[in-house]
Design an enzyme around this catalytic site. Sequence first.
Site, PDB file in Angstrom:
ATOM      1  N   GLU A 379       0.820  -1.217   0.000  1.00  0.00           N
ATOM      2  CA  GLU A 379       0.000   0.000   0.000  1.00  0.00           C
ATOM      3  C   GLU A 379       0.853   1.265   0.000  1.00  0.00           C
ATOM      4  O   GLU A 379       0.531   2.252   0.656  1.00  0.00           O
ATOM      5  CB  GLU A 379      -0.991  -0.007   1.169  1.00  0.00           C
ATOM      6  CG  GLU A 379      -2.053  -1.085   1.033  1.00  0.00           C
ATOM      7  CD  GLU A 379      -3.255  -0.878   1.948  1.00  0.00           C
ATOM      8  OE1 GLU A 379      -3.361   0.196   2.572  1.00  0.00           O
ATOM      9  OE2 GLU A 379      -4.082  -1.801   2.040  1.00  0.00           O
ATOM     10  N   HIS A 657      -1.696  -1.870  10.636  1.00  0.00           N
ATOM     11  CA  HIS A 657      -1.191  -3.243  10.635  1.00  0.00           C
ATOM     12  C   HIS A 657       0.001  -3.355  11.575  1.00  0.00           C
ATOM     13  O   HIS A 657       0.759  -2.395  11.749  1.00  0.00           O
ATOM     14  CB  HIS A 657      -0.725  -3.667   9.233  1.00  0.00           C
ATOM     15  CG  HIS A 657      -1.838  -3.957   8.276  1.00  0.00           C
ATOM     16  ND1 HIS A 657      -2.070  -5.207   7.749  1.00  0.00           N
ATOM     17  CD2 HIS A 657      -2.793  -3.152   7.739  1.00  0.00           C
ATOM     18  CE1 HIS A 657      -3.104  -5.161   6.927  1.00  0.00           C
ATOM     19  NE2 HIS A 657      -3.555  -3.918   6.908  1.00  0.00           N
TER      20      HIS A 657
END
Length: 673
Positions: A379, A657
């Site tokens: 990402e 995350h």
Amino acid sequence: MVLHTSPYSSAFLRCLTSLSWGFIFPCYWLLDRLLASCVATSLEKRRRSQDPCSFVTLYVLVSTPLYLLLLLASLPFALLGFLLWAPLQAARHPYLYTHRRPNKHQAEQGGAASLADWRPQGRSFCFGSANVCLLPDSLARFNNLSETQRRAREVGKRIRNGASRPQIKIYIDSPTNTSISAVSFSSLVTGFPRTSSLDQRPDNTAESEPLTECPVHNASADCPIHTAGADCPIPTAGDDCRIHPTGDQSSSDCPVHVAGGENTPECPLHTAGAYNSSDCRVHTTVAQNSPDCPLHASGVQISISAPEPDAPEAETGNHQGEGDGESLTGGVPSNNTLSHRTSMFKKHSGRKRRQGDDGIDHEISAFFPANLDFLCLQEVFDHRATSRLRRQLHHYFPYILSDVGRYAWKGCCSRFKFLNSGVMLVSRYPILDAHYECYPNGRGEDALAAKGALFVKVQVGTSHQEQRVVGYLTCTHLHAIEGDAAVRCEQLDLLLEWGTDFRKATSRPSEEKGLEDQVAFDVVLGDLNFDNCSSEDKLEQQHSLFTQYKDPCRLGPGEDKPWALGTLLDTSGLYDEEVSSPESLQKVMENEEGRKEYLVFPTNKNHCPNQKGRKIPLKGNGRRIDYILYSEAVQQDWKVDIEEFSFITQLAGLTDHLSVAMRLAVSTGEEEP
């Protein structure tokens, strides 16, 4: 294969692309700001509630119409730029390869890995994976994250500062004898050369008698370092002394007594005065096994940190102004600096490693592993954020593959791609070949990004027969929409097929010497967007990927090892004080109740509401969607073992995350000649 060091093979095409993006960027930036002003993060909402007199609401009311007006005015130019930009993407390379030679300071820290002769006992390699959520700011806010440009710079600083810590291990002879040998102590003072953990392991075949007493906290009145007797573990006379190389402790060349005297304020060891003072960092009066002892804090391991000082960035292009780093985590100081004095002793910042029944060392760490060799990031979508992140990571990693993927219509069927794959690979070892493939079956909003797989071949050494020792890395980010298990399984099928083709295409003997390469490892890293315990992911759990590659955290389909930890954080709690720093998030993750509070859990029939109203299962350790897999079938007769596996909290407040890391030991099975 040829590594692409520029997005285009022609300087003329690069100029046209820059011109077209110059027309598009004002409209893109205004649209991003307009959407961002409409979506507030939980941190911004909290600040507004705590300060009723805030002018934020007034700012939004004034800026929104202004952004909208300027956006409409910039649309014609953006359309013209788009008509020029889109056709150019057919000639664009699928990735950008950059290589920066380390400067003198980076070379001392060991940023570039050595390609010395491959020894039979082998080496260890450290792999990491992290989803950093560097979307355009307006899109990142849907994950309760903001300030993408600032986060990109902070992510890069934290990663390189964590990875550049020297990996210093002190091995003891028995669980009851925690004494540090003279060699270990002198090595701590003078500094260790950067080597792999296998290189630092002592030779068990050598005959040596362990010291029965700590060489620092000796019961005698004299300091055992500066003693002139036969019991001194570090001789003060002769050329062999590591601390007093000239044989005189008052010498200006002494790395400890830098000011020429042990009682001076400048001395890094005796800053409080005499060496037998209770305030002395080393010669303290506490017992050697006390937790307050700076040398025996953990009993087995000491870390010394000396990251490179930050240099001012020379930013180019259009971007937002940078504020102070504290705004990233709600007033918590950024974790971007460690000790700059290698002569000072520091306690090990991470928790003590634990060993499970499977023999794998595992830990929850507040730092990325020292000597991190390879890191796969997901990402990394925003172009400006990519440049900032790459600039920071190049301070430690010489080789980087970034801007991976396709734009517009090329390479991914007929679906238009607004974003690239978001994958970035950084390496300390030279990259030999790279290849990218785009998944053709994306659906919904995931189809707007060119998600795919990046296959990389790296050189990690040279054998005695002058054969290259290489490794294979696969970096990927799978389809994210829940319920699309068939899409992810199809992508995993393509991943295995493309990986096999890439290894066949790059396994030919080198043209120079005609010798075949020896393969040390084959590793898959990335965000696979399914976990091994959810009832909705049963199809992916039984995929053939797990027969060709081994998951260190997995017992079987639907069952993880007890120490395995979820990697997906609950976005609603990202800015809570309990998890706002790497150390605090580490403590929360070590507690079962804390994990239930701040991790997203697999879908389960048994749920109970917690104090915040979120539904959580009664048991489990969270959704683990970030993976590092390795193949045990590499070179014939070679052996691959897991040394340790880590769940990392160093990016707390910067992403939703947890990062993961794995250290892999590779040996040939031969005896040392």
